[in-house]
Structures are given as C-alpha cells and as structure tokens.
Design an enzyme around this catalytic site. Structure first.
Site, PDB file in Angstrom:
ATOM      1  N   CYS A   1       0.828  -1.205   0.000  1.00 21.45           N
ATOM      2  CA  CYS A   1       0.000   0.000   0.000  1.00 21.45           C
ATOM      3  C   CYS A   1       0.866   1.260   0.000  1.00 21.45           C
ATOM      4  O   CYS A   1       1.522   1.549  -0.995  1.00 21.45           O
ATOM      5  CB  CYS A   1      -0.975  -0.039   1.180  1.00 21.45           C
ATOM      6  SG  CYS A   1      -2.348   1.131   1.005  1.00 21.45           S
TER       7      CYS A   1
ATOM      8  N   HIS B   1      -3.651  -5.125  -0.180  1.00 22.28           N
ATOM      9  CA  HIS B   1      -3.425  -5.610   1.185  1.00 22.28           C
ATOM     10  C   HIS B   1      -3.421  -7.138   1.236  1.00 22.28           C
ATOM     11  O   HIS B   1      -4.463  -7.759   1.435  1.00 22.28           O
ATOM     12  CB  HIS B   1      -4.512  -5.064   2.116  1.00 22.28           C
ATOM     13  CG  HIS B   1      -4.389  -3.606   2.402  1.00 22.28           C
ATOM     14  ND1 HIS B   1      -3.941  -3.107   3.604  1.00 22.28           N
ATOM     15  CD2 HIS B   1      -4.621  -2.520   1.620  1.00 22.28           C
ATOM     16  CE1 HIS B   1      -3.919  -1.784   3.564  1.00 22.28           C
ATOM     17  NE2 HIS B   1      -4.332  -1.408   2.366  1.00 22.28           N
TER      18      HIS B   1
ATOM     19  N   GLU C   1      -2.434  -8.977   3.571  1.00 21.69           N
ATOM     20  CA  GLU C   1      -2.723  -9.499   4.912  1.00 21.69           C
ATOM     21  C   GLU C   1      -4.202  -9.815   5.083  1.00 21.69           C
ATOM     22  O   GLU C   1      -4.592 -10.507   6.017  1.00 21.69           O
ATOM     23  CB  GLU C   1      -2.251  -8.513   5.983  1.00 21.69           C
ATOM     24  CG  GLU C   1      -3.161  -7.349   6.264  1.00 21.69           C
ATOM     25  CD  GLU C   1      -3.136  -6.286   5.181  1.00 21.69           C
ATOM     26  OE1 GLU C   1      -4.039  -5.426   5.162  1.00 21.69           O
ATOM     27  OE2 GLU C   1      -2.214  -6.307   4.338  1.00 21.69           O
TER      28      GLU C   1
END
Length: 393
Positions: free
Chosen positions: A273, A363, A365
C-alpha cells in the site's frame, strides 16, 4: 424519513437526532446522527466492501477520512475484541456514513454494538442517507472534503457549514503517517522456531501484518515512521518492510530517503500500500491522486509476471504513474511494473528485476478480504532465506 425507535443502552435513540452530511461543493444530505453527536470533518470516500466494517474503521489508513459504506445495512455483527486492525482498538475513520443502522446485533463474538463503540470513542456517524446517490456523486465528481453535523451543530445555517467544510486541511500534500504511527518500538515474536527478523516501519500498520510474519517464523520489530536507517541496524534485520498508511506519498520524503538507504545496503525489501508508493518514489516514479480511489475487498489485480489474477483488498487514494509491464532503470537496477488493476489499469505492484525489492498496492494481509495474495509473505521469507544462504548465515 421513517424513524426506528429501537434504543441502545447508554446511547442516543436511533433516528432521534437530526444530522447533515455536507460536501464542499455545497451538496447536502439529511439523515440522523448516531454514535457520538457533534461535528466531524474529513475527506468523503466510499468502500464497496460488503463485510468487515470493524476492520475498515480501525485501519489507520482511513485517518482523516469520512467513510461511506455502499452495503445497505451496517452494524449487524456488532463490535468484538478480536477484529480490530489498530493496535489499541482505536477507530481511525473520521466519521461513518450509512444507509441503515442495524437495530439488533446478531453475532456470537460481539461484545457491544457499533453504535455503542462509536459513541464511546467519540466517532460521529450519520444514517438514513441515500448512499447510492452519494456514491454516484463521489464516483462522478471524485472524493471531496465533507463534514457530518449532528445535534445542535446541525441547527446552524447550511451556508455556514459549507464554509467550515471548505476550510479544512486538504488531503493532498498531507504527511499523515507520523500521526498514526506507534510512538515506540515494539516486537511481535515468531511462532515456533525463529527464522528471520524483519524491521517493519509502522506508517499505519494493520495488526494482521505482523501476525502473517509471525506465522511464518519471522520475528517482527515494529518501529515508528521515520526512524533513521542507522537506528534499525542494531536489529540486524534479514529484511525491511514498509506498511500501509494514510496521506499523500509525495509528502513522505523522509521515508523515501530511508528506503533508498535500505536498497543501497542491499537488504531485502517488501512494501504494501503506502509502502508501494514509497518504493516507487525511491525508484524515481511519480505519484498522483486518484479521482475516487480503490476501497473494497474484491478488486481484481493481474500479475504480469505470472499471468495470474488475484482478488484483493484495497484502500488507497493515491497511486504510482506507470503502465503494465513497463521496465525502467533505477539507481538500484532495472525495475518493472509487475501488477495492475483490471478495473482501470492503475499500477498495483512494482519490483526490481533482481527480486531484491518488491511491493504491492493492495493488502495481502487480508483483514478484511480474500487470501489470494497471502503468498507474497512466503515470497519475502524465501527471499530472506536465499539471502542468508548467499551470505553464509
């Protein structure tokens, strides 16, 4: 406007407090206040995520933004102690705009309601808004300065409220990562046998990121934004990671210089990001502000190296200038644009062709969102493994 008379303990009755959402262009939406009652200012942006509002609201990347939810009803699952993405459970959105606030919480993990949590943390919300009309306006005109005014503040003349909104600080040129970063260094230990130590710069890091590292045997030393490169040498890191975060990457000159030092030291690098934009600037790329940004959990991205398409979670209002597959020279070797968004062609990933440094705009994650991109963490561990073998560690 119909009024829902359901009452949450200790908070305002839903629908009983008049509120306005005011945009800087003069457009005004009438609704009801919920959460804290008062005034909040920020940049109005929209997210297309149908789930995960708690993760969204506690994501530090949303600092100084009023988030508009396209999902028609918000609050069904309440609020719990497990899904916060900020370290201390802090809500980072400046405000929340929704169509319908759920009258009842229905989730076995919930410890409180959305309404109660927002009131407790002083977060102003507005409901009863025609969010479809609002999102169309933001899509056509772009993200815009906005304000939510509820209770006594909503009684002021609209012209006065518009001026208040117009006079707030702009997002362009704002260096916000230092406002959301941890004040002190802290460590997340590896699960099981420790394979590597990574220094992670906290520009607004989500808590699922160090969890991803920990699950792969990586000890994560999380340092405040703008920590000098000389200071992280004491940890003898196997790699350096730059997190997500809010603000304009064009204002993050200190972090760009730090990343250049990392690359000059030939330390493996991974960014996501905001970290992608910082790496791009270190490569000499330019950034720009998107019209309305990418915010959602089902954004398709193509990897131009493998040809694979991932469905990704995204939250960014700025991007790097570049084209799919573009190769260019940097001070650290040849780089390539590795990923782009299939919706609009925006750059979603870059890398050195040597493989020593890479980053993505989305993202991996996945909090909330799909797990398609989680192998990017494995890629970083493998890069550090190879580097350790090369150095004879």
């Amino acid at each position: 406007m119909s009024k829902d008379t359901t009452t949450y303990q200790g908070v305002t009755e839903i629908g009983s407090v008049p509120a306005y959402l005011v945009l800087a262009d003069g457009r005004t939406f009438t609704g009801f206040g919920f959460g804290a009652i008062g005034t909040t200012l920020g940049e109005a942006v929209f997210t297309t995520a149908m789930t995960g509002y708690q993760e969204t609201m506690t994501d530090p990347s949303y600092h100084r933004q009023i988030v508009v939810a396209t999902a028609p009803q918000i609050g069904n699952t309440g609020w719990n102690d497990e899904d916060n993405e900020s370290r201390d459970g802090k809500i980072w959105v400046a405000g929340l705009v929704i169509r319908d606030l759920a009258a009842r919480v229905s989730n076995w993990r919930a410890t409180t309601s959305l309404q109660q949590e927002m009131a407790g943390q002083g977060i102003v919300g507005i409901g009863g808004i025609d969010t479809r009309a609002l999102v169309r306006h933001l899509r056509n005109e772009g993200s815009i300065a906005a304000g939510i005014f509820s209770g006594a503040d909503a009684q002021r003349p609209v012209e006065e409220l518009v001026e208040i909104v117009k006079n707030q600080p702009a997002m362009t040129g704002a260096n916000l990562s230092v406002e959301v970063s941890a004040d002190e260094t802290y460590v997340i230990e590896a699960e099981g046998e420790e394979r590597h130590t990574v220094v992670a710069y906290d520009l607004g890091i989500k808590q699922n990121t160090p969890r991803r590292f920990s699950a792969r045997g990586v000890r994560t030393v999380i340092v405040p934004a703008e920590t000098p490169f000389e200071d992280i040498k004491q940890y003898n890191p196997s790699g350096v990671f730059i997190s997500n975060g809010p603000g304009d990457p064009a204002a993050a000159d200190v972090m760009v210089d730090i990343v250049r030092e990392v690359l000059e030291a030939d330390i493996p690098f991974f960014g996501i990001c905001f970290g992608n934009q910082i790496l791009g600037r270190a490569f000499g790329m330019e950034t720009y502000k998107l019209k309305f940004g990418h915010r959602g959990i089902n954004v398709p991205v193509k990897n131009h190296i493998t040809g694979k398409i991932d469905i990704t979670a995204q939250n960014h209002g700025f991007a790097l200038k570049g084209e799919a597959g573009q190769e260019f020279e940097t001070d650290f070797g040849t780089a390539i644009v590795t990923h782009t968004c299939l919706n609009d062609g925006v750059v979603e990933g870059i890398a050195l062709k040597s493989g020593r440094a890479y980053s993505v705009q989305y993202h991996p994650e996945a909090a909330a969102g799909p797990n398609d991109a989680s192998p990017l963490f494995d890629q970083f561990v493998e890069l550090m493994d190879a580097d350790a073998q090369k150095k004879g560690a």
